[in-house]
Scaffold this motif. Structure first.
Motif, PDB file in Angstrom:
ATOM      1  N   ILE A 279      11.197 -18.412  -6.054  1.00 60.47           N
ATOM      2  CA  ILE A 279      11.018 -16.995  -6.351  1.00 60.47           C
ATOM      3  C   ILE A 279      11.709 -16.654  -7.661  1.00 60.47           C
ATOM      4  N   LEU A 280      11.059 -15.836  -8.487  1.00 65.11           N
ATOM      5  CA  LEU A 280      11.656 -15.290  -9.699  1.00 65.11           C
ATOM      6  C   LEU A 280      12.125 -13.877  -9.377  1.00 65.11           C
ATOM      7  N   PHE A 281      13.430 -13.678  -9.406  1.00 61.10           N
ATOM      8  CA  PHE A 281      13.977 -12.394  -9.000  1.00 61.10           C
ATOM      9  C   PHE A 281      13.704 -11.338 -10.072  1.00 61.10           C
ATOM     10  N   PRO A 282      13.274 -10.154  -9.683  1.00 61.79           N
ATOM     11  CA  PRO A 282      12.949  -9.109 -10.666  1.00 61.79           C
ATOM     12  C   PRO A 282      14.199  -8.381 -11.141  1.00 61.79           C
ATOM     13  N   SER A 283      14.030  -7.700 -12.257  1.00 58.77           N
ATOM     14  CA  SER A 283      15.058  -6.774 -12.735  1.00 58.77           C
ATOM     15  C   SER A 283      14.589  -5.359 -12.415  1.00 58.77           C
ATOM     16  N   PHE A 284      15.531  -4.450 -12.202  1.00 61.59           N
ATOM     17  CA  PHE A 284      15.170  -3.105 -11.774  1.00 61.59           C
ATOM     18  C   PHE A 284      15.758  -2.090 -12.745  1.00 61.59           C
ATOM     19  N   GLY A 285      15.185  -0.896 -12.724  1.00 61.04           N
ATOM     20  CA  GLY A 285      15.658   0.164 -13.592  1.00 61.04           C
ATOM     21  C   GLY A 285      14.847   1.422 -13.388  1.00 61.04           C
ATOM     22  N   GLU A 286      14.921   2.310 -14.363  1.00 67.85           N
ATOM     23  CA  GLU A 286      14.245   3.602 -14.265  1.00 67.85           C
ATOM     24  C   GLU A 286      13.594   3.931 -15.588  1.00 67.85           C
ATOM     25  N   ASP A 287      12.373   4.422 -15.521  1.00 68.63           N
ATOM     26  CA  ASP A 287      11.629   4.864 -16.690  1.00 68.63           C
ATOM     27  C   ASP A 287      11.369   6.358 -16.557  1.00 68.63           C
ATOM     28  N   GLY A 288      11.601   7.101 -17.631  1.00 66.78           N
ATOM     29  CA  GLY A 288      11.522   8.553 -17.557  1.00 66.78           C
ATOM     30  C   GLY A 288      10.160   9.076 -17.178  1.00 66.78           C
ATOM     31  N   ASN A 289       9.073   8.407 -17.600  1.00 69.57           N
ATOM     32  CA  ASN A 289       7.724   8.897 -17.332  1.00 69.57           C
ATOM     33  C   ASN A 289       7.043   8.194 -16.172  1.00 69.57           C
ATOM     34  N   ARG A 290       7.628   7.102 -15.677  1.00 68.34           N
ATOM     35  CA  ARG A 290       6.946   6.314 -14.650  1.00 68.34           C
ATOM     36  C   ARG A 290       7.811   6.058 -13.424  1.00 68.34           C
ATOM     37  N   GLY A 291       9.021   6.569 -13.405  1.00 67.71           N
ATOM     38  CA  GLY A 291       9.868   6.431 -12.234  1.00 67.71           C
ATOM     39  C   GLY A 291      10.642   5.126 -12.217  1.00 67.71           C
ATOM     40  N   TYR A 292      11.053   4.736 -11.027  1.00 66.54           N
ATOM     41  CA  TYR A 292      11.803   3.492 -10.861  1.00 66.54           C
ATOM     42  C   TYR A 292      10.846   2.312 -10.969  1.00 66.54           C
ATOM     43  N   PHE A 293      11.402   1.171 -11.364  1.00 61.38           N
ATOM     44  CA  PHE A 293      10.527   0.016 -11.562  1.00 61.38           C
ATOM     45  C   PHE A 293      11.221  -1.271 -11.169  1.00 61.38           C
ATOM     46  N   LEU A 294      10.391  -2.278 -10.888  1.00 65.06           N
ATOM     47  CA  LEU A 294      10.781  -3.685 -10.749  1.00 65.06           C
ATOM     48  C   LEU A 294       9.968  -4.467 -11.766  1.00 65.06           C
ATOM     49  N   GLN A 295      10.643  -5.266 -12.574  1.00 66.54           N
ATOM     50  CA  GLN A 295       9.962  -6.007 -13.635  1.00 66.54           C
ATOM     51  C   GLN A 295      10.245  -7.492 -13.516  1.00 66.54           C
ATOM     52  N   PHE A 301       5.458 -21.963 -10.015  1.00 68.72           N
ATOM     53  CA  PHE A 301       4.732 -23.081  -9.431  1.00 68.72           C
ATOM     54  C   PHE A 301       4.829 -24.295 -10.365  1.00 68.72           C
ATOM     55  N   PRO A 302       5.566 -25.334  -9.972  1.00 68.45           N
ATOM     56  CA  PRO A 302       5.534 -26.574 -10.754  1.00 68.45           C
ATOM     57  C   PRO A 302       4.322 -27.406 -10.337  1.00 68.45           C
ATOM     58  N   ILE A 303       3.204 -27.148 -10.971  1.00 70.07           N
ATOM     59  CA  ILE A 303       1.948 -27.759 -10.535  1.00 70.07           C
ATOM     60  C   ILE A 303       2.025 -29.280 -10.594  1.00 70.07           C
ATOM     61  N   SER A 304       2.583 -29.808 -11.671  1.00 64.01           N
ATOM     62  CA  SER A 304       2.769 -31.249 -11.810  1.00 64.01           C
ATOM     63  C   SER A 304       3.871 -31.484 -12.832  1.00 64.01           C
ATOM     64  N   ASP A 305       4.108 -32.752 -13.145  1.00 59.48           N
ATOM     65  CA  ASP A 305       5.124 -33.064 -14.149  1.00 59.48           C
ATOM     66  C   ASP A 305       4.681 -32.665 -15.543  1.00 59.48           C
ATOM     67  N   ARG A 306       3.412 -32.321 -15.702  1.00 54.18           N
ATOM     68  CA  ARG A 306       2.887 -32.022 -17.033  1.00 54.18           C
ATOM     69  C   ARG A 306       2.541 -30.551 -17.236  1.00 54.18           C
ATOM     70  N   VAL A 307       2.451 -29.804 -16.171  1.00 54.69           N
ATOM     71  CA  VAL A 307       2.046 -28.406 -16.313  1.00 54.69           C
ATOM     72  C   VAL A 307       2.731 -27.578 -15.241  1.00 54.69           C
ATOM     73  N   ASP A 308       3.062 -26.320 -15.581  1.00 51.89           N
ATOM     74  CA  ASP A 308       3.644 -25.401 -14.613  1.00 51.89           C
ATOM     75  C   ASP A 308       2.990 -24.042 -14.772  1.00 51.89           C
ATOM     76  N   LEU A 309       3.341 -23.138 -13.878  1.00 51.99           N
ATOM     77  CA  LEU A 309       2.763 -21.794 -13.899  1.00 51.99           C
ATOM     78  C   LEU A 309       3.777 -20.824 -13.317  1.00 51.99           C
ATOM     79  N   ALA A 310       3.987 -19.725 -14.034  1.00 54.77           N
ATOM     80  CA  ALA A 310       4.835 -18.639 -13.552  1.00 54.77           C
ATOM     81  C   ALA A 310       3.978 -17.383 -13.440  1.00 54.77           C
ATOM     82  N   VAL A 311       3.948 -16.809 -12.251  1.00 56.67           N
ATOM     83  CA  VAL A 311       3.201 -15.580 -11.991  1.00 56.67           C
ATOM     84  C   VAL A 311       4.211 -14.465 -11.789  1.00 56.67           C
ATOM     85  N   MET A 312       4.172 -13.465 -12.652  1.00 54.91           N
ATOM     86  CA  MET A 312       5.131 -12.367 -12.590  1.00 54.91           C
ATOM     87  C   MET A 312       4.405 -11.036 -12.620  1.00 54.91           C
TER      88      MET A 312
END
Length: 920
Positions: A279-295, A301-312
């Motif tokens: 798991i990639l832990f999010p950072s949190f905060g507040e935006d004046g026009n959009r409220g609280y957020f998680l980013q 995903f370490p797909i193999s020794d040659r390629v990986d993938l991060a979904v955020m």
């Protein structure tokens, strides 16, 4: 006889027996002594109530060995004699150790046979199978299969030569250790071990096997100072799997041995050197026009020794969200690259409010590089950056501030291949993309094909030598085909983007030669034949009903052919001005001037056979209009005007020879005064007016040991302007003006200077991100504020330790960079500075751990500052603290970050931001 007393009778019989059996008694005593002696030699225990005096054994002599010795334990102890009545047993006795022990010591090795122990003293080492123990004192107990190891005290009483336990890649440095060679379990006291970037300091460690250790009162830290770490996590009970993980019970953070309220009922510390999903832990905060957020929360995903993938992803309480896909791939000695896609659905304010707005933006980036040795005959590369024109300015998760100043997005994907042979053939396929973020116009080629053959010398000698004009005649062949698309951001990736696509091809065969005349003049001559293909032409006619010119597209193959001729002659002149003829040691000794004049002649015939006429009926009568059906051709239309022009060029280079300030050097020092000073113009012999072209002046040089770069240019027009600011066929000097009229000029200057030690080095992944986004490599537009992404990138870099100085301010490293640009325009008597700006940035290290910096720009034309960023950085040993501030302007914001440098604990951070859309 019958009256005799019984007592007397008994006594008499007893005395008689002693005298009669004396030999038997002597034999019995002798046999008893023999049996006892034999039994003691076999080490049997005596009976209760009996005592046997101790027998003093002589110890084995002390032996000093410098080299490693391998001894078989059974041979050292001697073979046991079997006491069982059964001579042959089916079960053989187990040896004391299952393998051979190799050991050594500097001072002595002593084996006590009675105790069955080996003592090794001073720089002792024991190697048993894959186990290696080094210590000041090592005791091997053969009866219990135990190895004891601890340090020794030197003459001053300092505890030294602490044990070092090695097994495979695991290294543990305790105060003392007890290890069982049979069960391979052990107890380790006050140990220190390093796992990846983490260090573990444990009071008691129980080794179960080579993959499991139990910890008690352990400290986990990434600090380099293990004696007094600036921070650590106190693990009261835990489990260590080397090179994989640490799992703990209740643990909390200590800073300089002071407990903090930061704690967890359990914790997991990854130690693996290979990639693992997580798991990639999010950072949190507040935006004046959009409220609280998680980013930036998601999954890796370490797909193999040659390629990986991060979904955020990002989420805001007003409904806005974002998605990010980041992937890296690499194959050693072949290629490497990264791919990223970002999408954001932005909602401003709340539904029902007048400032409510909704929009979507995206960005796609791809970088691919092929190893030069992978395939010398073919190469594939990619550098893609496309998406919404306003992505960098509107993204709510865009922290690379310099990207907001990019005005152009560009992409290129190319494949090239070389076919060896004679002649050599080359081909390439390229797809390009250029996007103006201000006008939102997009130009693409999907794709561009280029092919060529190497030069052919049909008249060269058999030995390959080429002399004279005939043997130097050479020809080439090249072809270029394109599918060019011009569209806008609103039509991108829609069917309408292909409506105005242009398809065409151009074949070119240049024939040239070169030779020398009078030994000093180089002459070249060339002619070029071109054939242009197109799949779409135009037809024009005059619509009398609507009284307008109508242009119709005509689909179908068509072609036109052109040719031209050119020749040139040039030479090189050298001039040296000697100021130290008498060898007096003057500082300025000589100036060298190199002049390269050239004259060229060009002929471009008129191809008016490709032009057609059509009648235009107006109020004054009938007139004729002229056009060519190839006017929208991809590679231009054929020329319908004959031109014959003479080109004049003059290039200059100035160098100086000065006395070297270093008196130990005998050779003079060369410096560049002017790297280039060029003049060029042309005269159209076939023209009926305005025959002279404007004179173009360009030049450049470098000063102060190449730290300052200067480039300048100007355009001088010999013709005057009329009252409508239109060029007329009258020289400016004949119109009451000067010889030339300055129509444009430009000056660019860049200067970089620093102290001897230099300033802070900002070369990291953020620089690559700026370059991929079309920005600058330097920090004149600021630096990235994504400090969390930079964690771990500098952790393993070697840093030079500066010598301590009582007066540190005499050694403060600093750096400063300038970029100055001014442009002047006067083509239509506007006489104005079109642009005039100065950009500057710098860094100062106030101490080895403190650094400050900033970047800004000033527009002298509009009298205002541009993008300004102030930055502060504090090196907290294992931690880092950053603060950036944009005090004013469109992107006014600030960002505070503090976190651990090590990448294994990169989620342990605190970050607070103030968004640009909020007031400070």
């Amino acid at each position: 006889m019958s009256f005799q007393k019984p007592s007397h009778t008994f006594t008499k019989i007893h005395l008689k027996a002693l005298r009669t059996n004396s030999l038997h008694i002597l034999f019995t005593l002798s046999f008893t002594v023999f049996i006892n002696t034999f039994s003691f030699a076999q080490q049997d225990l005596p009976k209760d109530g009996e005592s046997i005096p101790a027998i003093q054994e002589k110890e084995q002599p002390i032996t000093t060995l410098k080299d490693s010795t391998s001894i078989n334990v059974e041979q050292l102890l001697g073979s046991k004699k079997e006491t069982d009545s059964v001579v042959t047993d089916s079960i053989k006795p187990k040896p004391l150790l299952s393998s051979t022990i190799s050991y050594k010591a500097k001072d002595y090795m002593s084996f006590k046979k009675k105790e069955a122990k080996m003592y090794l003293y001073n720089e002792a080492q024991v190697v048993y199978e894959d186990m290696d123990i080094s210590a000041g004192l090592i005791i091997i107990d053969y009866t219990k299969d135990l190895v004891y190891a601890k340090g020794i005290k030197d003459s001053s009483g300092v505890y030294s030569q602490r044990p070092v336990f090695k097994q495979g890649a695991n290294v543990i440095e305790p105060d003392s250790i007890v290890f069982n060679t049979e069960t391979r379990k052990g107890l380790i006291y006050n140990s220190q071990t390093e796992q990846d970037q983490g260090r573990i300091i444990t009071e008691v460690t129980k080794r179960v096997n080579d993959s499991v250790y139990y910890l008690k009162n352990a400290k986990f830290t990434t600090s380099d100072n293990l004696e007094d770490p600036e921070y650590y996590f106190l693990i009261r009970k835990g489990k260590l799997v080397p090179n994989k993980k640490v799992i703990t019970g209740p643990t909390n953070l200590f800073i300089y041995d002071v407990p903090t309220p930061i704690g967890l009922p359990f914790a997991f510390f990854p130690l693996t050197k290979t990639r693992r999903a997580g798991i990639l832990f999010p950072s949190f905060g507040e935006d004046g026009n959009r409220g609280y957020f998680l980013q930036n929360g998601g999954y890796y995903f370490p797909i193999s020794d040659r390629v990986d993938l991060a979904v955020m992803g990002d989420y805001y309480t007003n409904g806005s969200y974002g998605l990010r896909l980041e992937s890296k791939y690499a194959t050693r000695y072949k290629y490497n690259g990264n791919l990223g896609f970002r999408y954001e659905n932005l909602i401003t304010s709340e539904r029902g409010f007048p400032d409510y707005a909704k929009s979507t933006i995206y960005n796609l980036r791809w970088s691919h590089a092929q190893d030069g040795k992978a395939n010398p005959s073919s190469r594939f590369s990619a550098s893609v950056n496309l998406g919404s024109s306003n992505y960098y300015t509107q993204s709510i998760n865009q922290l690379n501030l310099p990207n907001t100043q990019n005005n152009t997005l560009s992409s290129s994907i190319s494949y090239s291949k070389t076919f060896e042979g004679e002649p050599q053939a080359n081909m390439s396929l390229t797809a390009t993309h250029t996007q103006n973020t201000q006008t939102e116009s997009i130009s693409m080629t999907l794709p561009t094909f280029q092919g060529s053959l190497s030069r052919i010398y049909p008249f060269a000698g058999k030995d390959g030598v080429k002399k004279g004009a005939i043997q130097n005649i050479n020809l080439q062949y090249s072809v270029k085909a394109e599918n060019r698309i011009t569209t806008t951001d609103s039509l991108f990736f829609k069917s309408g983007m292909f409506d105005d696509a242009q398809i065409g091809a151009q074949h070119s065969i240049p024939i040239s030669t070169n030779f020398k005349v009078f030994d000093y003049f180089s002459v070249s001559a060339s002619t070029t034949f071109q054939e242009n293909w197109t799949l779409k032409t135009v037809e024009k006619y005059y619509d009398t009903t609507n009284e307008e010119i109508v242009t119709q597209d005509v689909n179908g193959f068509d072609a036109f052919r052109t040719y031209n001729f050119s020749t040139s002659i040039g030479t090189t002149l050298y001039g040296v001005f000697n100021f130290d003829k008498d060898k007096e040691g003057k500082k300025l000794q000589a100036i060298r001037h190199v002049i390269r004049p050239s004259i060229s002649y060009n002929i471009n015939p008129a191809f008016d056979n490709y032009y057609d006429d059509f009648e235009i009926i107006d109020a004054d009568g009938t007139t004729k209009g002229e056009y060519t059906r190839f006017e929208d051709n991809l590679f231009g239309a054929p020329n319908n005007t004959f031109s014959s022009s003479i080109g004049l060029g003059l290039s200059n280079n100035f160098e100086a020879k000065v006395r070297d300030p270093d008196s130990t050097k005998t050779e003079s020092k060369k410096i560049i005064l002017l790297n280039s000073l060029n003049f060029s113009t042309s005269y159209n012999v076939a023209g009926d007016s305005l025959k002279w072209s404007p004179v173009r002046v360009t030049g450049g040089t470098q000063l102060f040991d190449n730290k300052m770069s200067i480039n300048f240019g100007a355009t001088l027009d010999p013709y005057a302007l009329d009252t409508n600011n239109t060029r007329i066929n009258t020289f400016n000097v004949n119109n009451g003006g000067s010889l030339f009229r300055l129509t444009s000029a430009n000056l660019n200057l860049s200067y970089s200077l620093s102290s001897k030690d230099g300033g802070k080095n900002n070369q990291n992944d953020a620089v690559d991100d700026r370059l991929l986004s079309g920005g600058r490599a330097d920090d004149l537009f600021g630096v990235s504020q994504d400090f969390a992404a930079q964690q771990g990138s500098e952790y393993n870099e070697e840093k030079e330790e500066r010598e301590s100085d009582e007066f540190y301010n005499n050694k403060i490293p600093w750096s400063l960079r300038f970029a100055y640009a001014v442009n002047y325009g006067n083509s239509t008597r506007q006489n104005e500075i079109s642009s005039h700006s100065l950009m500057f940035s710098g860094d100062i290290e106030l101490s080895p751990k403190w650094s400050i910096g900033g970047s800004s720009s000033y527009d002298f034309k509009n009298n205002g500052f541009g993008l300004t960023q102030l930055r502060f950085e504090r090196d907290l040993l294992s931690w880092r603290m950053n603060f950036t501030w944009v005090p004013f302007g469109t992107y006014n914001s600030w960002n505070f970050f503090v976190g651990i440098k090590s990448s294994i604990l990169k989620d342990l951070k605190y970050e607070q931001r103030r968004k640009p859309d909020e007031g400070l």
